[in-house]
Design a protein around this motif. Sequence first.
Motif, PDB file in Angstrom:
ATOM      1  N   SER A  39       6.552  21.023 -26.695  1.00 16.35           N
ATOM      2  CA  SER A  39       5.467  21.821 -26.114  1.00 16.35           C
ATOM      3  C   SER A  39       4.766  21.077 -24.987  1.00 16.35           C
ATOM      4  CB  SER A  39       4.459  22.212 -27.202  1.00 16.35           C
ATOM      5  OG  SER A  39       3.857  21.054 -27.753  1.00 16.35           O
ATOM      6  N   ALA A  40       4.686  19.739 -25.107  1.00 16.30           N
ATOM      7  CA  ALA A  40       4.015  18.944 -24.074  1.00 16.30           C
ATOM      8  C   ALA A  40       4.820  18.896 -22.783  1.00 16.30           C
ATOM      9  CB  ALA A  40       3.766  17.532 -24.587  1.00 16.30           C
ATOM     10  N   THR A  41       6.158  18.915 -22.905  1.00 19.45           N
ATOM     11  CA  THR A  41       7.002  18.840 -21.707  1.00 19.45           C
ATOM     12  C   THR A  41       7.494  20.210 -21.239  1.00 19.45           C
ATOM     13  OG1 THR A  41       8.934  18.446 -23.130  1.00 19.45           O
ATOM     14  CG2 THR A  41       7.808  16.515 -22.234  1.00 19.45           C
ATOM     15  N   LYS A  42       7.030  21.243 -21.899  1.00 26.62           N
ATOM     16  CA  LYS A  42       7.469  22.596 -21.535  1.00 26.62           C
ATOM     17  C   LYS A  42       6.904  22.976 -20.158  1.00 26.62           C
ATOM     18  CE  LYS A  42       7.934  26.702 -24.157  1.00 26.62           C
ATOM     19  NZ  LYS A  42       7.311  27.616 -25.114  1.00 26.62           N
ATOM     20  N   GLY A  43       7.725  23.547 -19.320  1.00 26.73           N
ATOM     21  CA  GLY A  43       7.285  24.014 -18.014  1.00 26.73           C
ATOM     22  C   GLY A  43       7.241  22.942 -16.956  1.00 26.73           C
ATOM     23  N   VAL A  44       7.632  21.692 -17.323  1.00 24.84           N
ATOM     24  CA  VAL A  44       7.649  20.619 -16.320  1.00 24.84           C
ATOM     25  C   VAL A  44       8.884  20.783 -15.447  1.00 24.84           C
ATOM     26  CG1 VAL A  44       7.721  18.127 -15.973  1.00 24.84           C
ATOM     27  CG2 VAL A  44       6.404  19.090 -17.877  1.00 24.84           C
ATOM     28  N   GLN A  45       8.704  20.873 -14.159  1.00 25.10           N
ATOM     29  CA  GLN A  45       9.806  21.156 -13.244  1.00 25.10           C
ATOM     30  C   GLN A  45      10.368  19.886 -12.600  1.00 25.10           C
ATOM     31  OE1 GLN A  45      10.913  24.206 -13.132  1.00 25.10           O
ATOM     32  NE2 GLN A  45       9.226  25.054 -14.337  1.00 25.10           N
ATOM     33  N   ASN A  46       9.589  18.782 -12.599  1.00 24.02           N
ATOM     34  CA  ASN A  46      10.020  17.592 -11.867  1.00 24.02           C
ATOM     35  C   ASN A  46      11.128  16.824 -12.582  1.00 24.02           C
ATOM     36  OD1 ASN A  46       7.724  18.477 -10.802  1.00 24.02           O
ATOM     37  ND2 ASN A  46       6.653  16.558 -10.740  1.00 24.02           N
ATOM     38  N   LEU A  47      11.185  16.963 -13.924  1.00 17.72           N
ATOM     39  CA  LEU A  47      12.134  16.183 -14.686  1.00 17.72           C
ATOM     40  C   LEU A  47      13.548  16.713 -14.508  1.00 17.72           C
ATOM     41  CD1 LEU A  47      10.067  15.838 -17.961  1.00 17.72           C
ATOM     42  CD2 LEU A  47      10.219  14.237 -16.072  1.00 17.72           C
ATOM     43  N   LYS A  48      14.466  15.812 -14.162  1.00 10.95           N
ATOM     44  CA  LYS A  48      15.849  16.210 -13.955  1.00 10.95           C
ATOM     45  C   LYS A  48      16.516  16.604 -15.274  1.00 10.95           C
ATOM     46  CE  LYS A  48      16.505  13.295  -9.878  1.00 10.95           C
ATOM     47  NZ  LYS A  48      17.263  12.185  -9.286  1.00 10.95           N
ATOM     48  N   ILE A  52       8.454   6.838 -29.807  1.00 11.40           N
ATOM     49  CA  ILE A  52       7.238   7.033 -30.604  1.00 11.40           C
ATOM     50  C   ILE A  52       7.549   6.885 -32.091  1.00 11.40           C
ATOM     51  CG2 ILE A  52       5.421   8.675 -31.210  1.00 11.40           C
ATOM     52  CD1 ILE A  52       5.648   9.820 -28.394  1.00 11.40           C
ATOM     53  N   SER A  53       8.722   7.318 -32.522  1.00 10.16           N
ATOM     54  CA  SER A  53       9.112   7.158 -33.925  1.00 10.16           C
ATOM     55  C   SER A  53       9.182   5.684 -34.303  1.00 10.16           C
ATOM     56  CB  SER A  53      10.465   7.826 -34.189  1.00 10.16           C
ATOM     57  OG  SER A  53      10.390   9.221 -34.025  1.00 10.16           O
ATOM     58  N   LEU A  54       9.786   4.854 -33.420  1.00 14.53           N
ATOM     59  CA  LEU A  54       9.856   3.425 -33.688  1.00 14.53           C
ATOM     60  C   LEU A  54       8.469   2.798 -33.716  1.00 14.53           C
ATOM     61  CD1 LEU A  54      12.962   2.394 -31.557  1.00 14.53           C
ATOM     62  CD2 LEU A  54      12.799   2.515 -34.047  1.00 14.53           C
ATOM     63  N   LEU A  55       7.607   3.258 -32.832  1.00 14.62           N
ATOM     64  CA  LEU A  55       6.229   2.769 -32.824  1.00 14.62           C
ATOM     65  C   LEU A  55       5.538   3.087 -34.149  1.00 14.62           C
ATOM     66  CD1 LEU A  55       3.696   1.667 -31.258  1.00 14.62           C
ATOM     67  CD2 LEU A  55       3.256   4.037 -30.619  1.00 14.62           C
ATOM     68  N   LEU A  56       5.658   4.335 -34.613  1.00 14.25           N
ATOM     69  CA  LEU A  56       5.007   4.734 -35.858  1.00 14.25           C
ATOM     70  C   LEU A  56       5.620   4.055 -37.071  1.00 14.25           C
ATOM     71  CD1 LEU A  56       4.477   8.543 -35.165  1.00 14.25           C
ATOM     72  CD2 LEU A  56       2.801   6.700 -34.992  1.00 14.25           C
ATOM     73  N   LEU A  57       6.933   3.842 -37.066  1.00 16.30           N
ATOM     74  CA  LEU A  57       7.585   3.163 -38.190  1.00 16.30           C
ATOM     75  C   LEU A  57       7.101   1.722 -38.302  1.00 16.30           C
ATOM     76  CD1 LEU A  57      11.278   4.436 -38.026  1.00 16.30           C
ATOM     77  CD2 LEU A  57       9.448   5.165 -39.552  1.00 16.30           C
ATOM     78  N   SER A  58       6.893   1.064 -37.169  1.00 19.59           N
ATOM     79  CA  SER A  58       6.341  -0.290 -37.206  1.00 19.59           C
ATOM     80  C   SER A  58       4.921  -0.265 -37.757  1.00 19.59           C
ATOM     81  CB  SER A  58       6.355  -0.909 -35.808  1.00 19.59           C
ATOM     82  OG  SER A  58       5.478  -0.223 -34.934  1.00 19.59           O
ATOM     83  N   THR A  73      16.720  14.731 -22.185  1.00 22.77           N
ATOM     84  CA  THR A  73      16.857  13.276 -22.257  1.00 22.77           C
ATOM     85  C   THR A  73      15.494  12.611 -22.407  1.00 22.77           C
ATOM     86  OG1 THR A  73      18.836  13.361 -20.883  1.00 22.77           O
ATOM     87  CG2 THR A  73      17.722  11.241 -21.061  1.00 22.77           C
ATOM     88  N   VAL A  74      14.522  13.089 -21.644  1.00 22.78           N
ATOM     89  CA  VAL A  74      13.167  12.537 -21.711  1.00 22.78           C
ATOM     90  C   VAL A  74      12.556  12.807 -23.084  1.00 22.78           C
ATOM     91  CG1 VAL A  74      10.838  12.686 -20.770  1.00 22.78           C
ATOM     92  CG2 VAL A  74      12.813  12.696 -19.236  1.00 22.78           C
ATOM     93  N   GLN A  75      12.745  14.026 -23.583  1.00 18.90           N
ATOM     94  CA  GLN A  75      12.214  14.363 -24.894  1.00 18.90           C
ATOM     95  C   GLN A  75      12.821  13.486 -25.978  1.00 18.90           C
ATOM     96  OE1 GLN A  75      13.061  18.541 -25.233  1.00 18.90           O
ATOM     97  NE2 GLN A  75      11.200  19.173 -24.144  1.00 18.90           N
ATOM     98  N   SER A  76      14.125  13.295 -25.938  1.00 16.42           N
ATOM     99  CA  SER A  76      14.802  12.449 -26.917  1.00 16.42           C
ATOM    100  C   SER A  76      14.310  11.016 -26.841  1.00 16.42           C
ATOM    101  CB  SER A  76      16.313  12.499 -26.687  1.00 16.42           C
ATOM    102  OG  SER A  76      16.985  11.643 -27.579  1.00 16.42           O
ATOM    103  N   GLY A 120      10.160  12.295 -36.980  1.00 18.30           N
ATOM    104  CA  GLY A 120      10.804  13.007 -35.877  1.00 18.30           C
ATOM    105  C   GLY A 120      10.629  14.502 -35.969  1.00 18.30           C
ATOM    106  N   SER A 121      10.679  15.040 -37.198  1.00 16.74           N
ATOM    107  CA  SER A 121      10.513  16.490 -37.371  1.00 16.74           C
ATOM    108  C   SER A 121       9.123  16.950 -36.961  1.00 16.74           C
ATOM    109  CB  SER A 121      10.787  16.873 -38.827  1.00 16.74           C
ATOM    110  OG  SER A 121       9.816  16.318 -39.690  1.00 16.74           O
ATOM    111  N   TYR A 122       8.127  16.069 -37.110  1.00 21.43           N
ATOM    112  CA  TYR A 122       6.769  16.409 -36.671  1.00 21.43           C
ATOM    113  C   TYR A 122       6.623  16.235 -35.156  1.00 21.43           C
ATOM    114  CZ  TYR A 122       4.612  16.984 -41.271  1.00 21.43           C
ATOM    115  OH  TYR A 122       4.254  17.461 -42.512  1.00 21.43           O
ATOM    116  N   LEU A 123       7.334  15.245 -34.599  1.00 21.69           N
ATOM    117  CA  LEU A 123       7.177  14.950 -33.179  1.00 21.69           C
ATOM    118  C   LEU A 123       7.917  15.930 -32.285  1.00 21.69           C
ATOM    119  CD1 LEU A 123       7.506  11.050 -33.085  1.00 21.69           C
ATOM    120  CD2 LEU A 123       5.436  12.399 -32.732  1.00 21.69           C
ATOM    121  N   ILE A 124       9.047  16.438 -32.747  1.00 21.99           N
ATOM    122  CA  ILE A 124       9.885  17.309 -31.900  1.00 21.99           C
ATOM    123  C   ILE A 124       9.105  18.497 -31.335  1.00 21.99           C
ATOM    124  CG2 ILE A 124      11.832  18.921 -31.939  1.00 21.99           C
ATOM    125  CD1 ILE A 124      13.295  16.909 -33.745  1.00 21.99           C
ATOM    126  N   PRO A 125       8.428  19.315 -32.176  1.00 22.14           N
ATOM    127  CA  PRO A 125       7.698  20.455 -31.591  1.00 22.14           C
ATOM    128  C   PRO A 125       6.541  20.024 -30.694  1.00 22.14           C
ATOM    129  CG  PRO A 125       7.224  20.255 -33.939  1.00 22.14           C
ATOM    130  CD  PRO A 125       8.342  19.318 -33.649  1.00 22.14           C
TER     131      PRO A 125
END
Length: 302
Positions: free
Chosen positions: A73-82, A95-101, A86-89, A64-69
């Motif tokens: 950065s990938a969702t920065k500047g996106v205006q459509n998301l309410k 993705i963390s669950l995917l990688l842990l599996s 929540t989306v980032q979390s 998670g510490s690697y995925l957070i930044p």
Amino acid sequence: MAGFFGFFDYTKPGPGVPEDLPPKSKFIVFFEVLARKFWKLCWLNILYFLVSLPILVILYFVVGSYLIPVIESATKGVQNLKDIQTVQSFLINAISLLLLSGFMVFGIGPTTAGFTYIVRNFAREEHAWVTSDFFEHLRKNIKEGFITFVTDLLVIFLFSVAIRFYSYQSIKYPSVGIIKYFLIFTFIVYVMMHIYIYPMMVTYKLKVRHIYKNAFIFTVIKLPHTIGMFLLMVIVWIVPFLLLLTTGFLLVLLLYPLIWVSILGLMQNFYTNYVFGEYLNPQKQENQIESVDSDKKEDNQL
């Protein structure tokens, strides 16, 4: 008189299996074993997940510490998301669950050894007691499994730092990009070696360095097959995650702790049993196996 006029006589031997009957394909046998052992595979998957939970919790926070930044950065500047947070979390957790599996499939130490022993026996169509054999072979391979897991963590850390460094350097010096792609290729080869590492660990009495050496040899000499098996496992591995993205149904991620890792492990061991049977003589493997490349200088082992 047995039965009724010869009918319903269950003491009479059946016709048996014809001697000239062609063997079933491994593809058909795989699904027969999967259907026959389904509930045992479910329990094995749950047991593996529960016993590995302390390791998985630590890995969850590290991943998670690697995925957070990255996700921020990938969702920065996106205006459509309410609600961007929540989306980032949601993405970080999914993705963390995917990688842990993925860690569970390719190895997280002694618990993977216990898990692999069971699915290896099921792939061989041999008997195994899920709970008792899991813990027995976890204990038997605790040293080798621990060393392998620590080695994996060090390799992942070193490659991630090196690839990131050369990625930045390639912006200024494009020729440095060759080193970056070479490192990525080398890391992928290292990951593919794990198709063989744990099945070899629970099948033969080898030191860790011989396990890694043999895994590399098998990866190279069976490279097309290894790549094909690796890609197939990756495709099957991400199916629940893709279902999540397309349907939004969060519960599909429960497939990972319930059954999905066992299915992948069964696939892996069907393949490795075939490779080991092709290259290694099982009659000579009671205590140690000879080197695949005939290296007689290293303890008569791989």
